[in-house]
Design an enzyme around this catalytic site. Structure first.
Site, PDB file in Angstrom:
ATOM      1  N   ASP A   1      34.931   1.450  84.646  1.00 14.31           N
ATOM      2  CA  ASP A   1      33.985   2.605  84.157  1.00 14.31           C
ATOM      3  C   ASP A   1      34.801   3.966  84.060  1.00 14.31           C
ATOM      4  O   ASP A   1      35.709   4.119  84.586  1.00 14.31           O
ATOM      5  CB  ASP A   1      32.793   2.375  84.629  1.00 14.31           C
ATOM      6  CG  ASP A   1      31.773   3.684  84.140  1.00 14.31           C
ATOM      7  OD1 ASP A   1      31.536   3.796  82.836  1.00 14.31           O
ATOM      8  OD2 ASP A   1      31.159   4.534  85.083  1.00 14.31           O
TER       9      ASP A   1
ATOM     10  N   ASP B   1      32.989   7.952  83.606  1.00 12.82           N
ATOM     11  CA  ASP B   1      32.251   8.983  84.240  1.00 12.82           C
ATOM     12  C   ASP B   1      31.661   8.306  85.532  1.00 12.82           C
ATOM     13  O   ASP B   1      31.136   7.283  85.514  1.00 12.82           O
ATOM     14  CB  ASP B   1      31.253   9.463  83.408  1.00 12.82           C
ATOM     15  CG  ASP B   1      31.743  10.167  82.149  1.00 12.82           C
ATOM     16  OD1 ASP B   1      32.681  10.647  82.091  1.00 12.82           O
ATOM     17  OD2 ASP B   1      31.209   9.617  81.179  1.00 12.82           O
TER      18      ASP B   1
ATOM     19  N   ASP C   1      30.522   2.374  88.890  1.00 10.21           N
ATOM     20  CA  ASP C   1      29.321   3.217  89.769  1.00 10.21           C
ATOM     21  C   ASP C   1      27.933   3.158  89.491  1.00 10.21           C
ATOM     22  O   ASP C   1      27.038   3.626  90.084  1.00 10.21           O
ATOM     23  CB  ASP C   1      29.873   4.546  89.775  1.00 10.21           C
ATOM     24  CG  ASP C   1      29.195   5.532  88.496  1.00 10.21           C
ATOM     25  OD1 ASP C   1      28.482   6.523  88.735  1.00 10.21           O
ATOM     26  OD2 ASP C   1      29.880   5.178  87.541  1.00 10.21           O
TER      27      ASP C   1
END
Length: 220
Positions: free
Chosen positions: A11, A13, A169
């Site tokens: 991922d 950001d 995250d």
């Protein structure tokens, strides 16, 4: 090194990039245009991985869903100017990517950020020619938590799902990996709302620091 995967997908950001300062600058320019007090980074940070709508909702809780959605283009336009001016890769990320490359592990990025914005920031941090694939939230007909972006990424790279680990995250990252039958790692240094319980997401491993993955036996 035999336990390392052939490919790692990340991922963006909250996993590779601490982009919250860029998002905060964007939100506070929107607030300033309306004569509103600025928002603190600590208030916005938990919402960053949830996307533009979630950040706008956090900044302007008085707006209904229709009003919020109508201001997404404004947010994206300002963010395009602020992107890369304030945020940076998380500590240790660049060293880890170099370590992966030296170990012969290929890597790529699958994000829900619009592809054009993702490509711009990835270029600014010097990863565009190193990331073998970059899939954005508008690249395909579906976005995470749907598995299509991950499946498309491995197909593009010519590997199987079994050869890959996805690191993210947000719960949507882990849902997407599970739906794709791909191993996953939860990046605990990223952005989470109060009350989020990453231990319930079903990730294969939980990472306190990206450097944890330098140990071959730390991989799922």
């Amino acid at each position: 090194m035999s336990a390392l995967p052939k490919v790692v997908l990340f991922d963006l950001d909250g996993t590779l990039l601490d982009s919250a300062p860029d998002m905060l600058a964007t939100i506070n320019l929107m607030k300033a245009a309306r004569g509103a007090a600025p928002m603190a980074l600590s208030q916005l940070r938990p919402h960053v991985s949830k996307g533009s709508r979630a950040m706008i909702s956090a900044a302007f809780p008085e707006w209904d869903a229709q009003t919020r959605d109508a201001h997404v283009p404004e947010f994206l336009d300002i963010y395009a100017r602020e992107s890369g001016r304030h945020g940076r890769p998380f500590p240790g990320v660049e060293d880890f990517l170099q370590w992966l490359e030296a170990a012969g592990v290929r890597w790529g990025i699958v994000t829900n950020k619009p592809e054009g914005l993702a490509r711009d920031i990835v270029r600014k941090v010097g990863w565009l020619d190193r990331s073998e694939v970059l899939i954005g939230g508008d690249s395909l007909a579906e976005r995470k938590p749907h598995p299509l972006p991950l499946l498309h990424a491995v197909a593009t790279m010519g590997v199987s799902v079994d050869d890959c680990v996805y690191v993210g995250d947000d719960e949507r990252d882990i849902e997407a990996a599970r739906a794709a039958n791909m191993r996953s790692a939860v990046a605990l240094w990223g952005y989470r709302l109060e009350g989020d319980a990453p231990e319930t997401w079903g990730g294969d491993v939980m990472l306190q620091d990206i450097a944890d993955l330098r140990a071959a036996d730390a991989w799922p």
